[in-house]
Scaffold this motif. Sequence first.
Motif, short mmCIF file in Angstrom:
data_model
loop_
_atom_site.label_atom_id
_atom_site.label_comp_id
_atom_site.label_asym_id
_atom_site.label_seq_id
_atom_site.Cartn_x
_atom_site.Cartn_y
_atom_site.Cartn_z
N MET A 138 0.83 -1.20 0.00
CA MET A 138 0.00 0.00 0.00
C MET A 138 0.86 1.25 0.00
SD MET A 138 -3.07 -0.86 -0.38
CE MET A 138 -3.64 0.84 -0.30
N LEU A 139 1.94 1.25 0.76
CA LEU A 139 2.83 2.42 0.79
C LEU A 139 3.42 2.69 -0.58
CD1 LEU A 139 4.65 1.85 4.21
CD2 LEU A 139 2.77 3.43 3.73
N ASP A 140 3.68 1.63 -1.34
CA ASP A 140 4.24 1.79 -2.69
C ASP A 140 3.25 2.45 -3.64
OD1 ASP A 140 6.75 0.78 -2.20
OD2 ASP A 140 6.25 -1.26 -2.79
N ARG A 141 1.96 2.41 -3.31
CA ARG A 141 0.95 2.99 -4.20
C ARG A 141 0.75 4.49 -3.95
NH1 ARG A 141 -4.39 -0.57 -3.81
NH2 ARG A 141 -5.07 1.04 -5.31
N LEU A 142 1.35 5.01 -2.91
CA LEU A 142 1.12 6.40 -2.52
C LEU A 142 2.13 7.35 -3.16
CD1 LEU A 142 0.49 5.76 1.29
CD2 LEU A 142 -1.23 5.96 -0.52
N ASP A 143 1.69 8.60 -3.32
CA ASP A 143 2.60 9.62 -3.85
C ASP A 143 3.64 10.04 -2.82
OD1 ASP A 143 1.48 10.07 -6.50
OD2 ASP A 143 -0.24 10.91 -5.47
N LEU A 144 3.26 10.03 -1.54
CA LEU A 144 4.16 10.53 -0.49
C LEU A 144 3.77 9.93 0.85
CD1 LEU A 144 5.56 14.06 0.01
CD2 LEU A 144 4.22 13.10 1.88
N VAL A 145 4.76 9.69 1.69
CA VAL A 145 4.53 9.14 3.03
C VAL A 145 5.16 10.05 4.07
CG1 VAL A 145 5.08 7.24 4.61
CG2 VAL A 145 4.38 6.75 2.24
N THR A 146 4.33 10.52 5.00
CA THR A 146 4.80 11.23 6.18
C THR A 146 4.75 10.23 7.34
OG1 THR A 146 4.11 13.43 5.46
CG2 THR A 146 4.28 13.07 7.84
N ALA A 147 5.84 10.09 8.05
CA ALA A 147 5.93 9.11 9.15
C ALA A 147 6.10 9.84 10.47
CB ALA A 147 7.10 8.16 8.92
N SER A 148 5.31 9.43 11.47
CA SER A 148 5.33 10.11 12.77
C SER A 148 5.23 9.10 13.90
CB SER A 148 4.14 11.08 12.89
OG SER A 148 4.08 11.98 11.81
N VAL A 149 5.80 9.49 15.04
CA VAL A 149 5.66 8.71 16.28
C VAL A 149 4.43 9.21 17.02
CG1 VAL A 149 6.68 8.18 18.51
CG2 VAL A 149 8.13 8.26 16.46
N HIS A 150 3.52 8.30 17.37
CA HIS A 150 2.33 8.67 18.13
C HIS A 150 2.19 7.89 19.44
CE1 HIS A 150 0.81 10.15 14.12
NE2 HIS A 150 0.48 11.15 14.91
N SER A 151 3.02 6.88 19.64
CA SER A 151 2.89 6.02 20.82
C SER A 151 4.23 5.91 21.54
CB SER A 151 2.40 4.63 20.41
OG SER A 151 3.34 4.02 19.54
N LYS A 152 4.14 5.60 22.83
CA LYS A 152 5.35 5.43 23.65
C LYS A 152 6.32 6.59 23.45
CE LYS A 152 4.95 0.43 24.01
NZ LYS A 152 5.61 -0.88 23.87
N LEU A 153 5.79 7.80 23.60
CA LEU A 153 6.60 9.00 23.40
C LEU A 153 7.67 9.17 24.48
CD1 LEU A 153 3.75 11.44 22.33
CD2 LEU A 153 5.46 10.39 20.86
N LYS A 154 7.52 8.46 25.60
CA LYS A 154 8.51 8.53 26.67
C LYS A 154 9.53 7.41 26.61
CE LYS A 154 5.38 10.92 29.88
NZ LYS A 154 4.71 10.87 31.21
N MET A 155 9.61 6.75 25.48
CA MET A 155 10.61 5.69 25.29
C MET A 155 12.01 6.22 25.60
SD MET A 155 11.29 3.53 21.76
CE MET A 155 9.80 2.53 21.87
#
Length: 349
Positions: free
Chosen positions: A201-218
């Motif tokens: 699915m990622l290969d089908r997209l024009d652009l990917v923004t990646a973000s951390v949303h969990s375990k921010l206190k790692m």
Amino acid sequence: MRSLEPLQAPVYPVEALRRVGFLLERSRQHSRRVEAFRGAVTVLRDLDEGEVRQRVEDGTITELKGIGTSTAGVIEQAVRGELPDYLARQQEEHGGPLVEGGEDYAAAIIGDCHLHSDWSDGGSPIDEMVLTAVELGQEWMVLTDHSPRLRIAGGLSAQRLGQQLQLLAAIDDSLGDAFTLMSGIEVDILDDGELDQTPEMLDRLDLVTASVHSKLKMARAPMTRRMVAAVSNPRVNVLGHCTGRLVTGSRGTRPQSDFDARAVFEACAEHDVAVEINSRPERCDPPDELVALALEIGCLFAVDSDAHAPGQLEMKAYGAERAERLGVPLDRIVTTWDADRLRAWARPG
């Protein structure tokens, strides 16, 4: 990107309601108030103009489900050819510049790599986000609804994302040369640095923004490994709100995550991944000193709105002010590039 000129009488009822909703969102007013005006737009769009006028004359406009006292007042005055008082007040109080400075940069920013629709946790349909972007003078946007594990935000499964891609293609085709709507995702960076969507699915997209949303206190070391792994993935183009901090707003405050920023930004520079300057006032992410570090290392940047409503698209003005003040060259901001250059960078070959 430009600010919208104030509306003058006469205005169509739907136009007046849309602008009130925009101004309420732009000034970060309560969501229930925004929903009342956005909901009234939906009601009126399904009605014949003659029926709306007749209901105003008969005094029955509030009998329509979803039309309350405030929205009815706007509709009635617009039908009579007047500038609605409610709209006039909002334009007076909330129609001015969002921030002083950054005007030249704001004018140069013609795209957006991070925004949401009602397919995930946004408040408006895709076509309303597009229409507002066109009105603001943008040339392109990448829709980046959330990925599946962020259930609280209505993240898209591979199946739903596939359905959305069909809709995006149809909308983009209908726009001709006037605007370019691109496909994307804000994909969650998982604990081990993997991405929360299938590679296919990622290969089908024009652009990917990646973000951390969990375990921010790692802890610092595993968080660094996590982020470096994500930006080293060839499918990732933009690192979203990298520290995860919140500095103001209704959700309260949250400290920034602890990671080796130099290592992460060096990986971004090596793999041609842009560091997002997230324009939302409650995020203001990354902080100034990290923008300066990424600039020194040679990173690209994306000044993005992270808009969850049409009125928030203009929040890129905050990011533009920061980029100009911190000396980020315009050509290193991918949201100043035209759509063809953006696509060639995001998906070379």
